[in-house]
Design a protein around this motif. Structure first.
Motif, PDB file in Angstrom:
ATOM      1  N   ARG A  95       4.596 -23.381 -15.247  1.00 36.04           N
ATOM      2  CA  ARG A  95       4.781 -24.155 -14.014  1.00 36.04           C
ATOM      3  C   ARG A  95       4.736 -25.653 -14.303  1.00 36.04           C
ATOM      4  O   ARG A  95       5.489 -26.432 -13.707  1.00 36.04           O
ATOM      5  CB  ARG A  95       3.693 -23.778 -13.008  1.00 36.04           C
ATOM      6  N   VAL A  96       3.868 -26.056 -15.224  1.00 42.95           N
ATOM      7  CA  VAL A  96       3.797 -27.465 -15.609  1.00 42.95           C
ATOM      8  C   VAL A  96       5.125 -27.919 -16.201  1.00 42.95           C
ATOM      9  O   VAL A  96       5.652 -28.988 -15.863  1.00 42.95           O
ATOM     10  CB  VAL A  96       2.655 -27.705 -16.624  1.00 42.95           C
ATOM     11  N   ALA A  97       5.684 -27.107 -17.099  1.00 37.60           N
ATOM     12  CA  ALA A  97       6.951 -27.462 -17.744  1.00 37.60           C
ATOM     13  C   ALA A  97       8.089 -27.547 -16.735  1.00 37.60           C
ATOM     14  O   ALA A  97       8.930 -28.452 -16.797  1.00 37.60           O
ATOM     15  CB  ALA A  97       7.285 -26.442 -18.833  1.00 37.60           C
ATOM     16  N   GLU A  98       8.124 -26.620 -15.792  1.00 37.26           N
ATOM     17  CA  GLU A  98       9.173 -26.634 -14.771  1.00 37.26           C
ATOM     18  C   GLU A  98       9.046 -27.865 -13.873  1.00 37.26           C
ATOM     19  O   GLU A  98      10.054 -28.516 -13.559  1.00 37.26           O
ATOM     20  CB  GLU A  98       9.104 -25.357 -13.931  1.00 37.26           C
ATOM     21  N   ALA A  99       7.824 -28.181 -13.470  1.00 33.17           N
ATOM     22  CA  ALA A  99       7.605 -29.347 -12.607  1.00 33.17           C
ATOM     23  C   ALA A  99       7.977 -30.632 -13.337  1.00 33.17           C
ATOM     24  O   ALA A  99       8.576 -31.548 -12.751  1.00 33.17           O
ATOM     25  CB  ALA A  99       6.152 -29.397 -12.152  1.00 33.17           C
ATOM     26  N   SER A 158       1.261 -31.275  -8.542  1.00 33.41           N
ATOM     27  CA  SER A 158      -0.181 -31.035  -8.559  1.00 33.41           C
ATOM     28  C   SER A 158      -0.636 -30.356  -9.852  1.00 33.41           C
ATOM     29  O   SER A 158      -1.663 -30.712 -10.432  1.00 33.41           O
ATOM     30  CB  SER A 158      -0.586 -30.177  -7.355  1.00 33.41           C
ATOM     31  N   THR A 159       0.112 -29.354 -10.309  1.00 40.64           N
ATOM     32  CA  THR A 159      -0.247 -28.678 -11.553  1.00 40.64           C
ATOM     33  C   THR A 159      -0.113 -29.625 -12.740  1.00 40.64           C
ATOM     34  O   THR A 159      -0.954 -29.622 -13.642  1.00 40.64           O
ATOM     35  CB  THR A 159       0.639 -27.438 -11.769  1.00 40.64           C
ATOM     36  N   MET A 160       0.923 -30.450 -12.735  1.00 42.13           N
ATOM     37  CA  MET A 160       1.075 -31.472 -13.775  1.00 42.13           C
ATOM     38  C   MET A 160      -0.119 -32.411 -13.780  1.00 42.13           C
ATOM     39  O   MET A 160      -0.600 -32.805 -14.850  1.00 42.13           O
ATOM     40  CB  MET A 160       2.333 -32.311 -13.525  1.00 42.13           C
ATOM     41  N   MET A 173       4.105 -35.756 -21.961  1.00 45.86           N
ATOM     42  CA  MET A 173       3.101 -34.985 -21.244  1.00 45.86           C
ATOM     43  C   MET A 173       3.070 -33.533 -21.695  1.00 45.86           C
ATOM     44  O   MET A 173       2.014 -32.905 -21.769  1.00 45.86           O
ATOM     45  CB  MET A 173       3.357 -35.065 -19.745  1.00 45.86           C
ATOM     46  N   ILE A 174       4.250 -32.978 -22.008  1.00 49.84           N
ATOM     47  CA  ILE A 174       4.323 -31.581 -22.431  1.00 49.84           C
ATOM     48  C   ILE A 174       3.527 -31.364 -23.717  1.00 49.84           C
ATOM     49  O   ILE A 174       2.930 -30.308 -23.931  1.00 49.84           O
ATOM     50  CB  ILE A 174       5.797 -31.162 -22.621  1.00 49.84           C
ATOM     51  N   LEU A 175       3.507 -32.392 -24.587  1.00 50.29           N
ATOM     52  CA  LEU A 175       2.808 -32.259 -25.858  1.00 50.29           C
ATOM     53  C   LEU A 175       1.302 -32.147 -25.681  1.00 50.29           C
ATOM     54  O   LEU A 175       0.595 -31.714 -26.601  1.00 50.29           O
ATOM     55  CB  LEU A 175       3.133 -33.460 -26.757  1.00 50.29           C
ATOM     56  N   TRP A 191      -9.291 -22.038 -18.655  1.00 50.33           N
ATOM     57  CA  TRP A 191      -8.693 -22.753 -17.533  1.00 50.33           C
ATOM     58  C   TRP A 191      -7.186 -22.511 -17.409  1.00 50.33           C
ATOM     59  O   TRP A 191      -6.573 -22.952 -16.460  1.00 50.33           O
ATOM     60  CB  TRP A 191      -8.949 -24.252 -17.664  1.00 50.33           C
ATOM     61  N   PHE A 192      -6.614 -21.811 -18.369  1.00 54.47           N
ATOM     62  CA  PHE A 192      -5.168 -21.593 -18.384  1.00 54.47           C
ATOM     63  C   PHE A 192      -4.821 -20.122 -18.222  1.00 54.47           C
ATOM     64  O   PHE A 192      -5.572 -19.245 -18.660  1.00 54.47           O
ATOM     65  CB  PHE A 192      -4.573 -22.101 -19.706  1.00 54.47           C
TER      66      PHE A 192
END
Length: 227
Positions: A82-86, A161-163, A210-212, A224-225
């Motif tokens: 979800r983070v990557a998609e956002a 928000s997830t980001m 950020m992805i890194l 947490w993941f």
């Protein structure tokens, strides 16, 4: 949770309650996987359970909590997917925004952005991560304001928000504020020169970094993941 919660008279209480809980979840003061008690939070903050229930619904819409009938409300664990998609959606929108901003930015707006960057540096120097985080958001929101496309930022806010949880967790170790400020300055330089290509490239690098940070943060906090 913090020791006290103070309302202000300039904003609706329901929005303040939502923002308070959102900030606690994003900063992981309320850890992913935690159970949220409507009764306990209403007593702690000093508002009705109805207001807490409304905040839970908004948090669920933002992807931060999961409401399970007859079981309770849980803080969602962080989804790397979800983070990557956002981040991808945000990059598409913001790259278009920054190009448009380059075409119409005024000298006054250049100075305003520079002032924001100086405040970011001051917050970073004093280890005020929450203040830096908010100034970072203000900087990106300003790009949409300059481009006269506020809807772009509202769209980004609805998906980030997830980001934001990964962003906040990475500040002290993976992505120090000083590094992020340097990236902000690269974007600023493109805007100041009205060079859309340079500004877009700088923005792509900035959002791409950020992805890194996901893997190091997940290694430190595996519970947490998701997955």
């Amino acid at each position: 949770m913090p020791k006290a919660f103070d309302f202000n008279n300039h904003e609706l209480i329901n929005l303040q309650v939502y923002r308070f809980l959102r900030n606690e979840i994003i900063s992981c003061s309320i850890a992913p996987g935690s159970v949220l008690s409507e009764k306990e939070i209403s007593l702690y903050i000093g508002v009705s359970r109805q207001l807490i229930r409304e905040a839970f619904i908004k948090l669920a819409e933002a992807g931060l909590v999961q409401i399970l009938p007859q079981r309770g409300t849980f803080v969602r664990r962080i989804s790397a997917k979800r983070v990557a998609e956002a981040r991808y959606i945000r990059q598409v929108i913001e790259c278009a925004v920054v190009r448009r901003a380059c075409a119409c930015i005024t000298d006054e707006q250049v100075l305003s952005l520079e002032h924001n960057l100086r405040r970011q540096a001051l917050a970073a120097d004093n280890d005020k991560f929450r203040e830096f985080f908010d100034l970072d958001d203000s900087y990106h929101q300003a790009l949409a304001d300059i481009a006269e496309c506020q809807l772009a930022w509202k769209t980004i806010e609805s998906i980030k928000s997830t980001m934001d949880r990964v962003r906040y967790l990475s500040l002290s170790v993976v992505s120090p504020p000083r590094d992020l400020i340097a990236e902000h300055y690269h974007i600023f330089d493109g805007l100041k020169k009205r060079d859309a290509d340079a500004a877009e490239q700088a923005l792509r690098r900035h959002l791409g970094h950020m992805i890194l940070s996901i893997d190091p943060i997940a290694a430190q906090n595996p519970d947490w993941f998701e997955g």
